[in-house]
Structures are given as C-alpha cells and as structure tokens.
Design a protein around this motif. Sequence first.
Motif, mmCIF file in Angstrom:
data_model
loop_
_atom_site.group_PDB
_atom_site.id
_atom_site.type_symbol
_atom_site.label_atom_id
_atom_site.label_comp_id
_atom_site.label_asym_id
_atom_site.label_seq_id
_atom_site.Cartn_x
_atom_site.Cartn_y
_atom_site.Cartn_z
ATOM 1 N N CYS A 1 0.293 21.265 -9.956
ATOM 2 C CA CYS A 1 -0.592 20.568 -10.717
ATOM 3 C C CYS A 1 -1.844 20.423 -9.999
ATOM 4 O O CYS A 1 -1.768 20.710 -8.601
ATOM 5 N N LEU A 2 -3.010 20.840 -10.869
ATOM 6 C CA LEU A 2 -4.407 20.789 -10.376
ATOM 7 C C LEU A 2 -4.507 19.372 -9.880
ATOM 8 O O LEU A 2 -4.353 18.204 -10.106
ATOM 9 N N LYS A 3 -5.206 19.248 -8.547
ATOM 10 C CA LYS A 3 -5.756 18.199 -7.894
ATOM 11 C C LYS A 3 -7.211 17.858 -8.018
ATOM 12 O O LYS A 3 -8.142 18.975 -8.148
ATOM 13 N N GLY A 4 -7.500 16.863 -8.041
ATOM 14 C CA GLY A 4 -8.905 16.333 -8.269
ATOM 15 C C GLY A 4 -9.686 16.425 -9.477
ATOM 16 O O GLY A 4 -10.647 16.763 -9.849
ATOM 17 N N VAL A 5 -8.903 16.823 -10.516
ATOM 18 C CA VAL A 5 -9.160 17.055 -12.023
ATOM 19 C C VAL A 5 -8.196 16.068 -12.954
ATOM 20 O O VAL A 5 -7.302 15.952 -12.739
ATOM 21 N N GLN A 6 -9.167 15.525 -13.828
ATOM 22 C CA GLN A 6 -8.458 14.682 -14.941
ATOM 23 C C GLN A 6 -8.988 14.937 -16.186
ATOM 24 O O GLN A 6 -10.091 15.333 -16.535
ATOM 25 N N PRO A 7 -7.914 15.129 -17.243
ATOM 26 C CA PRO A 7 -6.621 14.848 -16.795
ATOM 27 C C PRO A 7 -5.986 16.252 -15.927
ATOM 28 O O PRO A 7 -6.440 17.370 -16.402
ATOM 29 N N SER A 8 -4.999 15.926 -15.032
ATOM 30 C CA SER A 8 -4.452 16.871 -14.316
ATOM 31 C C SER A 8 -3.568 17.668 -15.210
ATOM 32 O O SER A 8 -2.984 17.319 -16.295
ATOM 33 N N THR A 9 -3.691 19.115 -14.926
ATOM 34 C CA THR A 9 -2.718 19.960 -15.724
ATOM 35 C C THR A 9 -1.760 20.392 -14.779
ATOM 36 O O THR A 9 -2.250 20.751 -13.724
ATOM 37 N N SER A 10 -0.456 20.540 -15.083
ATOM 38 C CA SER A 10 0.632 21.229 -14.186
ATOM 39 C C SER A 10 0.834 22.682 -14.998
ATOM 40 O O SER A 10 0.926 22.821 -16.246
ATOM 41 N N PHE A 11 1.420 23.562 -14.027
ATOM 42 C CA PHE A 11 1.625 24.981 -14.681
ATOM 43 C C PHE A 11 3.081 25.347 -14.135
ATOM 44 O O PHE A 11 3.810 24.860 -13.263
ATOM 45 N N ALA A 12 3.471 26.334 -14.832
ATOM 46 C CA ALA A 12 4.716 26.967 -14.792
ATOM 47 C C ALA A 12 4.425 27.912 -13.518
ATOM 48 O O ALA A 12 3.390 28.093 -13.067
ATOM 49 N N THR A 13 5.418 28.399 -12.897
ATOM 50 C CA THR A 13 5.542 29.302 -11.656
ATOM 51 C C THR A 13 4.828 30.660 -12.136
ATOM 52 O O THR A 13 4.959 31.321 -13.279
ATOM 53 N N SER A 14 4.387 31.375 -11.308
ATOM 54 C CA SER A 14 3.876 32.759 -11.533
ATOM 55 C C SER A 14 5.013 33.562 -11.958
ATOM 56 O O SER A 14 4.881 34.473 -12.689
ATOM 57 N N ASP A 15 6.056 33.563 -11.283
ATOM 58 C CA ASP A 15 7.158 34.129 -12.002
ATOM 59 C C ASP A 15 7.620 34.112 -13.114
ATOM 60 O O ASP A 15 7.703 35.026 -13.873
ATOM 61 N N PHE A 16 7.621 32.882 -13.609
ATOM 62 C CA PHE A 16 7.814 32.570 -15.136
ATOM 63 C C PHE A 16 6.844 33.452 -15.932
ATOM 64 O O PHE A 16 7.026 33.796 -16.891
ATOM 65 N N ASP A 17 5.509 33.266 -15.470
ATOM 66 C CA ASP A 17 4.419 33.790 -16.451
ATOM 67 C C ASP A 17 4.750 35.526 -16.445
ATOM 68 O O ASP A 17 4.465 35.904 -17.544
ATOM 69 N N LEU A 18 5.109 35.910 -15.359
ATOM 70 C CA LEU A 18 5.358 37.333 -15.169
ATOM 71 C C LEU A 18 6.526 37.888 -16.169
ATOM 72 O O LEU A 18 6.495 38.915 -16.835
ATOM 73 N N LEU A 19 7.621 36.967 -16.096
ATOM 74 C CA LEU A 19 8.630 37.444 -16.899
ATOM 75 C C LEU A 19 8.345 37.358 -18.495
ATOM 76 O O LEU A 19 8.694 38.153 -19.047
ATOM 77 N N HIS A 20 7.545 36.357 -18.820
ATOM 78 C CA HIS A 20 6.996 36.183 -20.099
ATOM 79 C C HIS A 20 6.048 37.579 -20.599
ATOM 80 O O HIS A 20 6.224 38.189 -21.522
ATOM 81 N N GLN A 21 5.112 37.739 -19.743
ATOM 82 C CA GLN A 21 4.322 38.868 -19.686
ATOM 83 C C GLN A 21 4.882 40.175 -20.047
ATOM 84 O O GLN A 21 4.805 41.014 -20.796
ATOM 85 N N ALA A 22 6.060 40.458 -19.116
ATOM 86 C CA ALA A 22 6.710 41.471 -19.211
ATOM 87 C C ALA A 22 7.536 41.881 -20.585
ATOM 88 O O ALA A 22 7.322 42.935 -21.378
ATOM 89 N N ASN A 23 8.003 40.672 -21.312
ATOM 90 C CA ASN A 23 8.493 40.878 -22.507
ATOM 91 C C ASN A 23 7.486 40.918 -23.597
ATOM 92 O O ASN A 23 7.546 41.725 -24.693
ATOM 93 N N THR A 24 6.269 40.296 -23.416
ATOM 94 C CA THR A 24 5.259 40.570 -24.450
ATOM 95 C C THR A 24 4.589 41.692 -24.328
ATOM 96 O O THR A 24 4.434 42.531 -25.445
ATOM 97 N N ALA A 25 4.714 42.367 -23.256
ATOM 98 C CA ALA A 25 4.259 43.925 -23.334
ATOM 99 C C ALA A 25 4.944 44.760 -23.886
ATOM 100 O O ALA A 25 4.599 45.652 -24.566
#
Length: 360
Positions: free
Chosen positions: A71-95
């Motif tokens: 999660c981003l610190k020092g930012v309101q509202p804070s946003t939390s993110f999936a792992t880069s590994d998750f993003d890359l798995l999704h990106q591979a399928n999208t490509a």
Amino acid sequence: MLLTKGLIRVGLPLPANAQFILSAVNDPYGFASATQLSLFRRPLPTTNLKFETTMMWDGRETFSNSQSGLCLKGVQPSTSFATSDFDLLHQANTAVLTHAQSPQGLTAAQQRAIVSFEESLFTAQLTSTRAGSLTDAGAKGGPVALAASNFYFGINDISAGDYVTGAAFNPNVMTIFSSWSSLDAPTPGAKGKPPVAPTAVNVLRASIARGEKIFNTKPFNINGVAGFSDQLRTNLQRGTCASCHSTPAVGTQSVPRLFNTGVAGANLRTPDMPLYTFKNNKTGEVVQTTDPGFALTTGQWQDIGRFKVPALRALVARAPYFHNGSAPDIPAVIHFYDKRFNIGFTPQEVSDLTEFLKVL
C-alpha cells in the motif's frame, strides 16, 4: 513509425467513466476516434522486471488489491496493489489474446512458465569500447551485480522514505561507479620525475563517475509535473534526477507512480503523431496531447499525459527514448530535461552525464 522511431501502434478506447470527452482529433493516418485512439509507444524491455511495480507505460496492467499489504504510504486515500508477479501473469495472458489474437487465453501453467522466464532476465551494460570493463577498479556494472541488488515495494521512496527500514529518502541512488571518481588524478612520478598523467581510459572513467554524481545531486526545481508537483509534499519540489528515478541501482519508482513531464504535450508534437483535444466534462477546460497516457487507465482528468518512470539499465541499447521515441539519443534526453526544468547544465556536465548513462 516502427522503422523511424521504433514505435508500435496501440489502439485503446476512452474509459466509460472518463471525466473528459474527445472533442477533436488531428490524425495524419485518418484512423483515430473516441472508439479507438491511435497511440504510438516504444516497447518496454522484458527484463529487470524484479524492479518494476508499474506495468505498461500507462499502468493498465497494474492492478489494485484491497487485501494486499503493498500500500502507498503518505497518500490519502491509500491504495493497495497486487504483486508485480500477479500483474505479469495477467499481462502475459492479455498479450496472447490481443497482440497474438489467440481465440483462447493461456493456461495457468503457460502463464507461470512465461513469467518465470521473464523474471529470470537481467540486463545491464557490462563493457564499454572506450571505458573497458565496467567491473574494474571497484565498479559494480553488469547484470550480475544488478541481479543481486536489493528491491522491495517502497524501497527508498521519494515521498514516505523506505517502507521497510524507515530510513529517509537517499538521493544517492546510483553508486555503481563511485570508485572511479578520482581516477583522472595524476599519479606521483618516480623520484625526481614529474607526475604521470592519467590514461585516456581513466579520464573517461572519472567522467562517468562525475556523471553519476550529477544524476544524484544536481538540484533543480521540479515544477508542473502532474503526479509529482500536485501530489507529493511541497518540500520535494527541489530535487534531482534521482527524485523520480529513485530505485537504487535501477532508476524505476519502487511504488506505482506515474508522472507527466510534458513529453506528450502539444508543443512537442511532430507531424507524424496524432493530436488529441480533450475537454473536461465538469469545468470545460481543454487540453491537447499526443497521448493521454495514464488517463486511459483511470479516466481521471488529472492523469492526462502521465506515464511510468522507466528503468535506466542498458539504456544505450534502447534508443530512441521516451514513450514516443521523440529523443533520438541520450544527449537529446538530457537537453529535454535541461530545457524543461531550466537546470542549466554546463557542456562538461552534459558530457559527463551522457557518459554515465551510456554505461548503465
């Protein structure tokens, strides 16, 4: 566009929830519309992905996850993110579904195989024709040292400091060639003899070290940069190259942040690029750009023209530069920032910074 600037055309629609409309298009190819904007972007390296938290120039393969601890610190509202590994798995399928136009997606095993391969790749300049080995005399160039570099979400964050250690942001992001800083000094001669001048190799190596120091410490005002000037603390507005390229030894952002430095602005548009005019639904404000960037992911007016901070390793092999290939070489990149932020580089500083960036 592919042959002259290394650009790939990407067709993307306006988001359904966009805070803006497309009010005018000037497309030299007669194709672009609100249904599918015609965008031209450089392919990003499929390497050094260990150090990435933002996938794609416009962040469209970077996913939030409210259950994540990233999660981003020092930012309101804070946003939390999936792992880069998750993003890359999704990106591979999208490509595979889009670029390869497959009638069906990848299996989980195929996604895993692709991403495991991608995550094993590290690229960095290892030798230089003029400077020699980039691991000599205590230097830490090359992919082996890079692969061993520490990284985690929030390392050396410009805004909140280091998420794990709590240390304040350290502007000395690049310390690869610090051991070369005094190699251009004459060495004492034999008894009764004059000092011995440094070799041409050592003169160049000292220039590289000076360029690295300039990258870390040359101050300038960071103004008018959406995602930075309008969202981060005011006292960060006086910064250096390392303020945006803040991941140690790499130069990415260690948390998902995208900035608008003006690369896609209408004032820099060339005749081979489309020009889009967007109108704010609420205020009626109008802005022109060759690429709305992050705004096509979020639909937010404030995100028009924002792009990810790219990694800098193996930079010399990846010309032309910026997302739109508008800078043909490294000196052109330096000139852009010098003019954009009124930095005031001297000719020697331009030379030193160029030599440094060429051996990353």
